[in-house]
Design a protein around this motif. Structure first.
Motif, mmCIF file in Angstrom:
data_model
loop_
_atom_site.group_PDB
_atom_site.id
_atom_site.type_symbol
_atom_site.label_atom_id
_atom_site.label_comp_id
_atom_site.label_asym_id
_atom_site.label_seq_id
_atom_site.Cartn_x
_atom_site.Cartn_y
_atom_site.Cartn_z
ATOM 1 N N TRP A 34 0.829 -1.199 0.000
ATOM 2 C CA TRP A 34 0.000 0.000 0.000
ATOM 3 C C TRP A 34 0.868 1.255 0.000
ATOM 4 O O TRP A 34 1.713 1.456 0.861
ATOM 5 C CB TRP A 34 -0.917 0.001 1.223
ATOM 6 C CG TRP A 34 -1.843 1.185 1.285
ATOM 7 C CD1 TRP A 34 -1.860 2.165 2.225
ATOM 8 C CD2 TRP A 34 -2.894 1.502 0.361
ATOM 9 N NE1 TRP A 34 -2.840 3.076 1.966
ATOM 10 C CE2 TRP A 34 -3.503 2.692 0.815
ATOM 11 C CE3 TRP A 34 -3.370 0.897 -0.806
ATOM 12 C CZ2 TRP A 34 -4.569 3.301 0.144
ATOM 13 C CZ3 TRP A 34 -4.428 1.502 -1.474
ATOM 14 C CH2 TRP A 34 -5.018 2.672 -0.992
ATOM 15 N N GLY A 35 0.634 2.118 -1.016
ATOM 16 C CA GLY A 35 1.361 3.379 -1.106
ATOM 17 C C GLY A 35 2.119 3.475 -2.414
ATOM 18 O O GLY A 35 3.201 2.913 -2.553
ATOM 19 N N ARG A 36 1.548 4.169 -3.362
ATOM 20 C CA ARG A 36 2.176 4.280 -4.683
ATOM 21 C C ARG A 36 3.585 4.871 -4.599
ATOM 22 O O ARG A 36 4.470 4.514 -5.372
ATOM 23 C CB ARG A 36 1.294 5.152 -5.572
ATOM 24 C CG ARG A 36 1.823 5.377 -6.976
ATOM 25 C CD ARG A 36 0.902 6.319 -7.734
ATOM 26 N NE ARG A 36 1.447 6.685 -9.037
ATOM 27 C CZ ARG A 36 0.979 7.681 -9.784
ATOM 28 N NH1 ARG A 36 -0.054 8.394 -9.349
ATOM 29 N NH2 ARG A 36 1.528 7.962 -10.940
ATOM 30 N N PHE A 37 3.799 5.789 -3.662
ATOM 31 C CA PHE A 37 5.111 6.421 -3.499
ATOM 32 C C PHE A 37 5.833 5.909 -2.253
ATOM 33 O O PHE A 37 6.725 6.563 -1.724
ATOM 34 C CB PHE A 37 4.939 7.947 -3.428
ATOM 35 C CG PHE A 37 4.130 8.512 -4.557
ATOM 36 C CD1 PHE A 37 4.620 8.465 -5.859
ATOM 37 C CD2 PHE A 37 2.876 9.065 -4.337
ATOM 38 C CE1 PHE A 37 3.872 8.967 -6.917
ATOM 39 C CE2 PHE A 37 2.129 9.576 -5.378
ATOM 40 C CZ PHE A 37 2.619 9.524 -6.678
ATOM 41 N N GLY A 38 5.452 4.727 -1.803
ATOM 42 C CA GLY A 38 6.004 4.182 -0.573
ATOM 43 C C GLY A 38 5.147 4.580 0.613
ATOM 44 O O GLY A 38 4.118 5.255 0.483
ATOM 45 N N ALA A 39 5.561 4.146 1.784
ATOM 46 C CA ALA A 39 4.801 4.428 3.001
ATOM 47 C C ALA A 39 5.772 4.711 4.140
ATOM 48 O O ALA A 39 6.971 4.424 4.044
ATOM 49 C CB ALA A 39 3.885 3.249 3.343
ATOM 50 N N ALA A 40 5.239 5.287 5.209
ATOM 51 C CA ALA A 40 6.072 5.624 6.359
ATOM 52 C C ALA A 40 5.241 5.576 7.631
ATOM 53 O O ALA A 40 4.017 5.792 7.598
ATOM 54 C CB ALA A 40 6.697 7.014 6.186
ATOM 55 N N GLY A 41 5.895 5.293 8.739
ATOM 56 C CA GLY A 41 5.224 5.263 10.028
ATOM 57 C C GLY A 41 6.115 5.854 11.103
ATOM 58 O O GLY A 41 7.339 5.921 10.951
ATOM 59 N N GLY A 70 0.762 5.305 10.715
ATOM 60 C CA GLY A 70 1.493 5.459 9.461
ATOM 61 C C GLY A 70 0.602 5.200 8.273
ATOM 62 O O GLY A 70 -0.566 4.847 8.418
ATOM 63 N N GLY A 71 1.182 5.380 7.088
ATOM 64 C CA GLY A 71 0.415 5.150 5.879
ATOM 65 C C GLY A 71 1.164 5.576 4.642
ATOM 66 O O GLY A 71 2.378 5.809 4.666
ATOM 67 N N ALA A 72 0.450 5.692 3.551
ATOM 68 C CA ALA A 72 1.041 5.986 2.248
ATOM 69 C C ALA A 72 1.606 7.403 2.203
ATOM 70 O O ALA A 72 1.038 8.348 2.753
ATOM 71 C CB ALA A 72 0.000 5.806 1.147
ATOM 72 N N ARG A 73 2.749 7.539 1.524
ATOM 73 C CA ARG A 73 3.344 8.853 1.299
ATOM 74 C C ARG A 73 2.639 9.558 0.147
ATOM 75 O O ARG A 73 2.201 8.921 -0.811
ATOM 76 C CB ARG A 73 4.837 8.714 0.991
ATOM 77 C CG ARG A 73 5.659 8.254 2.161
ATOM 78 C CD ARG A 73 7.059 7.825 1.769
ATOM 79 N NE ARG A 73 7.822 8.905 1.135
ATOM 80 C CZ ARG A 73 9.099 8.782 0.784
ATOM 81 N NH1 ARG A 73 9.736 7.624 0.993
ATOM 82 N NH2 ARG A 73 9.732 9.788 0.225
ATOM 83 N N HIS A 74 2.550 10.867 0.233
ATOM 84 C CA HIS A 74 2.014 11.660 -0.863
ATOM 85 C C HIS A 74 3.101 11.889 -1.915
ATOM 86 O O HIS A 74 4.299 11.753 -1.636
ATOM 87 C CB HIS A 74 1.517 13.009 -0.354
ATOM 88 C CG HIS A 74 0.297 12.913 0.508
ATOM 89 N ND1 HIS A 74 -0.267 14.008 1.129
ATOM 90 C CD2 HIS A 74 -0.487 11.844 0.851
ATOM 91 C CE1 HIS A 74 -1.331 13.632 1.804
ATOM 92 N NE2 HIS A 74 -1.485 12.326 1.668
ATOM 93 N N GLU A 75 2.685 12.263 -3.089
ATOM 94 C CA GLU A 75 3.640 12.541 -4.157
ATOM 95 C C GLU A 75 4.553 13.699 -3.760
ATOM 96 O O GLU A 75 4.091 14.758 -3.333
ATOM 97 C CB GLU A 75 2.906 12.870 -5.450
ATOM 98 C CG GLU A 75 3.823 13.053 -6.645
ATOM 99 C CD GLU A 75 3.064 13.215 -7.942
ATOM 100 O OE1 GLU A 75 3.710 13.187 -9.007
ATOM 101 O OE2 GLU A 75 1.813 13.370 -7.888
ATOM 102 N N GLY A 76 5.856 13.479 -3.870
ATOM 103 C CA GLY A 76 6.829 14.505 -3.537
ATOM 104 C C GLY A 76 7.064 14.699 -2.055
ATOM 105 O O GLY A 76 7.820 15.589 -1.660
ATOM 106 N N GLU A 77 6.462 13.881 -1.217
ATOM 107 C CA GLU A 77 6.569 14.021 0.231
ATOM 108 C C GLU A 77 7.710 13.179 0.775
ATOM 109 O O GLU A 77 7.853 12.012 0.439
ATOM 110 C CB GLU A 77 5.243 13.584 0.872
ATOM 111 C CG GLU A 77 5.172 13.775 2.370
ATOM 112 C CD GLU A 77 3.819 13.367 2.914
ATOM 113 O OE1 GLU A 77 3.245 14.124 3.714
ATOM 114 O OE2 GLU A 77 3.319 12.279 2.523
ATOM 115 N N GLY A 78 8.544 13.772 1.633
ATOM 116 C CA GLY A 78 9.618 13.027 2.262
ATOM 117 C C GLY A 78 9.082 12.045 3.286
ATOM 118 O O GLY A 78 7.963 12.198 3.802
ATOM 119 N N ALA A 79 9.895 11.040 3.595
ATOM 120 C CA ALA A 79 9.458 10.017 4.539
ATOM 121 C C ALA A 79 9.184 10.597 5.925
ATOM 122 O O ALA A 79 8.214 10.223 6.588
ATOM 123 C CB ALA A 79 10.513 8.910 4.624
#
Length: 307
Positions: A34-41, A70-79
């Motif tokens: 889950w998370g087109r641009f990755g994910a972070a928690g 945690g959850g999916a990162r937004h486009e252009g968003e750092g971890a």
């Protein structure tokens, strides 16, 4: 706000507006992440209360287990930004209540998950902010593994728990570092020291590669002491003494003596100290009290890379 899709066979819950990052990534072998641009928690660690855990709602993937906000990162968003945003949305974690200590990154080529480990610097009471949580609790470190953990977090916890004891710190011999570059610093010692402090703050805030600190994980955000002496102490006029992990220390006498004192203080607090100096005499003194020594070029090369 990221709403993770329901577990297979469960009814879909309303999700509201979706970000482009709220989508599955499918590996060539068929696994879905889950998370087109990755994910972070966010792993928020409170010295008194333990680790902040989220009890996941039953309809979510691996519902009923405990994990991190945690959850999916937004486009252009750092971890780091994503972890703090998700923790705020899901658990009302104030961004200024925690200070990042290190990141641990799971990189599967097609997808990444970044665990941001942060120390609580201002106590707060978490509150459920969306439909993904049944409960939020501070769980003592020794009791985390006793909970029914989300499988991915359970695997990560085995690696992360030992690292919670690691607290790297860097003590900088500002006079030696500034003096190693013939750029006219002698005409304005305070100005040169101020520029070093500003560059060091940027370097620290972006994260230091774990290998540079002889530590595991991916990135670390060490506490830093910059020791000033003589005319360079005038640089304090533009500083607040300590902020964002940077402590500016004016030496009342000899700079070397203050560097040794600061090193001993940090080692006494349980930190793993790296002293930046190319002065052999000082290097011997701080090595004798348990610090690791690197030359001025070590720091300057990294500051140049981040410029």
């Amino acid at each position: 706000m990221t709403i993770e899709p329901p577990a297979p066979g469960e009814p879909r819950r309303p999700t509201g507006p979706r970000d482009p990052g709220d989508a599955w990534v499918i590996a060539p072998t068929g696994e879905r992440y889950w998370g087109r641009f990755g994910a972070a928690g966010l792993l928020a660690a409170d010295a008194e209360r333990g680790i902040l855990l989220q009890h996941r709602v039953g309809w979510s993937h691996h519902g009923g287990t405990w994990a991190l906000p945690g959850g999916a990162r937004h486009e252009g968003e750092g971890a780091g930004e994503a972890a703090l945003r998700e923790a705020h949305e899901e658990a009302s974690v104030p961004a200024d209540a925690v200070r990042q200590r290190f990141w641990s990154v799971l990189d599967l080529d097609v997808w990444t998950y970044t665990t941001v480990i942060a120390d609580v610097v201002e106590p707060f009471d978490p509150q459920i902010g969306d439909a993904e949580s049944v409960a939020l609790e501070w769980v003592p470190v020794d009791a985390v593994a006793d909970r029914p953990l989300h499988p991915a977090f359970a695997s990560a916890w085995e690696q992360l728990r030992p690292l919670l004891a690691a607290r790297p710190a860097v003590v900088i011999d500002a006079a030696n570092v500034v003096g190693s570059v013939p750029d006219g610093w002698w005409r304005d010692r305070a100005g040169a020291a101020g520029r070093l402090i500003d560059r060091t703050r940027q370097w620290r805030d972006r994260g230091v590669d774990a290998a540079e600190l002889d530590l595991p994980a991916s990135l670390w955000f060490p506490d830093v002491s910059v020791v000033l002496e003589g005319q360079a102490k005038a640089a304090l006029a533009g500083q607040d003494g300590e902020s964002s992990g940077i402590r500016v220390v004016p030496a009342p006498g000899e700079g070397d003596d203050e560097i040794v004192t600061e090193t001993q203080r940090r080692i006494g607090a349980g930190e793993q100290v790296v002293v930046v100096t190319s002065d052999r005499g000082l290097a011997d003194r701080v090595s004798a009290v348990g610090a690791r020594v690197v030359g001025a070029g070590w720091l300057l090369s990294q500051l140049d890379e981040r410029s």
